[in-house]
Design an enzyme around this catalytic site. Structure first.
Site, PDB file in Angstrom:
ATOM      1  N   VAL A  33      -3.036  -7.595 -15.333  1.00 38.64           N
ATOM      2  CA  VAL A  33      -1.930  -6.764 -14.873  1.00 38.64           C
ATOM      3  C   VAL A  33      -1.941  -5.412 -15.586  1.00 38.64           C
ATOM      4  O   VAL A  33      -2.333  -5.295 -16.751  1.00 38.64           O
ATOM      5  CB  VAL A  33      -0.594  -7.501 -15.125  1.00 38.64           C
ATOM      6  CG1 VAL A  33      -0.373  -7.725 -16.621  1.00 38.64           C
ATOM      7  CG2 VAL A  33       0.574  -6.749 -14.519  1.00 38.64           C
ATOM      8  N   SER A  61      -6.621   1.481 -14.089  1.00 36.60           N
ATOM      9  CA  SER A  61      -6.732   2.613 -13.175  1.00 36.60           C
ATOM     10  C   SER A  61      -5.972   3.835 -13.661  1.00 36.60           C
ATOM     11  O   SER A  61      -6.210   4.943 -13.175  1.00 36.60           O
ATOM     12  CB  SER A  61      -6.219   2.228 -11.783  1.00 36.60           C
ATOM     13  OG  SER A  61      -4.868   1.819 -11.848  1.00 36.60           O
ATOM     14  N   HIS A  82     -13.694   1.370 -14.362  1.00 36.27           N
ATOM     15  CA  HIS A  82     -12.688   1.365 -13.313  1.00 36.27           C
ATOM     16  C   HIS A  82     -13.346   1.176 -11.954  1.00 36.27           C
ATOM     17  O   HIS A  82     -13.941   2.101 -11.398  1.00 36.27           O
ATOM     18  CB  HIS A  82     -11.888   2.681 -13.338  1.00 36.27           C
ATOM     19  CG  HIS A  82     -10.842   2.752 -12.283  1.00 36.27           C
ATOM     20  ND1 HIS A  82     -10.472   3.929 -11.672  1.00 36.27           N
ATOM     21  CD2 HIS A  82     -10.086   1.779 -11.692  1.00 36.27           C
ATOM     22  CE1 HIS A  82      -9.534   3.681 -10.775  1.00 36.27           C
ATOM     23  NE2 HIS A  82      -9.297   2.379 -10.776  1.00 36.27           N
ATOM     24  N   ASN A  85     -10.723  -0.386  -5.219  1.00 28.86           N
ATOM     25  CA  ASN A  85     -10.276  -1.447  -4.315  1.00 28.86           C
ATOM     26  C   ASN A  85     -10.636  -1.105  -2.857  1.00 28.86           C
ATOM     27  O   ASN A  85     -10.356   0.011  -2.417  1.00 28.86           O
ATOM     28  CB  ASN A  85      -8.758  -1.595  -4.456  1.00 28.86           C
ATOM     29  CG  ASN A  85      -8.215  -2.839  -3.787  1.00 28.86           C
ATOM     30  OD1 ASN A  85      -8.965  -3.757  -3.491  1.00 28.86           O
ATOM     31  ND2 ASN A  85      -6.930  -2.867  -3.531  1.00 28.86           N
TER      32      ASN A  85
END
Length: 230
Positions: A33, A61, A82, A85
């Site tokens: 998270v 991110s 990173h 998505n």
């Protein structure tokens, strides 16, 4: 992939819920998270488990990789990796150098990105790194246009795909990323930079508070008949 290739790839994966099982890994990529406290706790726990030469990477991110690295006594081995998505489809990986990251750790993470078939790029630890520093305020502008121009999400998405050449409209993209994730990233950038365009628009904050999180909740700017697997 063919069925045989798929089976072969899955056979290479091992699942675990025990941090102790990471003891012999060369590199650990954290993707929990987006909460600094949770990441600090995890990295602190990992330091007591993994090898001294293991690289600790974070998939954050928007949070500071330098701040995450402060959780360990050897911050030189901490870097950002990173992924974008959806990670299986998007080729880019930002390899983020924190203030104390070693050259060896950065280059090792870059090499891992290449071995995964990605297109890694190097950058320094600044708010939003490269893409999100540009993309998040741009998406916020798009969301503000929904109300200011009194346009529907469908027409806004069409405007940006047919008029600006985007492969995916902004409303579709935010639904895919997750409205809560976008709001959190916006708040993190705004907290660091205090630029008004970084702050999440009121409309999307209200959607998050109402549980309209996009594809993963079944409703966002659009309504989805099925929730994708997470």
């Amino acid at each position: 992939m063919s069925p045989a290739e798929r089976t072969s790839a899955l056979d290479l994966l091992s699942l675990t819920t025990e941090l102790a099982d990471f003891a012999d890994c060369d590199i650990i990529i954290e993707a929990i998270v987006e909460d600094l406290g949770a990441k600090l706790e995890l990295f602190g726990a990992l330091e007591g488990i993994v090898r001294p030469d293991a690289i600790l990477a974070t998939n954050t991110s928007a949070l500071s990789v330098t701040e995450i690295a402060a959780a360990v006594s050897t911050p030189e081995r901490v870097v950002g990796m990173h992924f974008f998505n959806p990670a299986p489809l998007m080729p880019l990986v930002e390899i983020v150098r924190a203030e104390l990251s070693s050259e060896e750790a950065v280059e090792a993470a870059f090499a891992v990105g290449e071995r995964l078939g990605k297109q890694p790029i190097r950058c320094h630890d600044t708010p939003g790194f490269i893409v999100n520093r540009v993309l998040i305020p741009l998406l916020n502008d798009c969301i503000r246009v929904l109300d200011e121009a009194r346009v529907s999400p469908e027409d806004l998405d069409t405007a940006m795909t047919a008029g600006a050449g985007w492969p995916m409209g902004p409303c579709t993209l935010v639904d895919l990323v997750g409205i809560d994730v976008h709001v959190h990233a916006s708040e993190a950038l705004y907290g660091k930079l205090r630029e008004p365009r970084m702050a999440p628009p009121a409309r999307i904050v209200a959607m998050k508070n109402a549980g309209l999180l996009g594809r993963k909740s079944g409703r966002g700017f659009y309504t989805y008949s099925e929730k994708p697997l997470s």
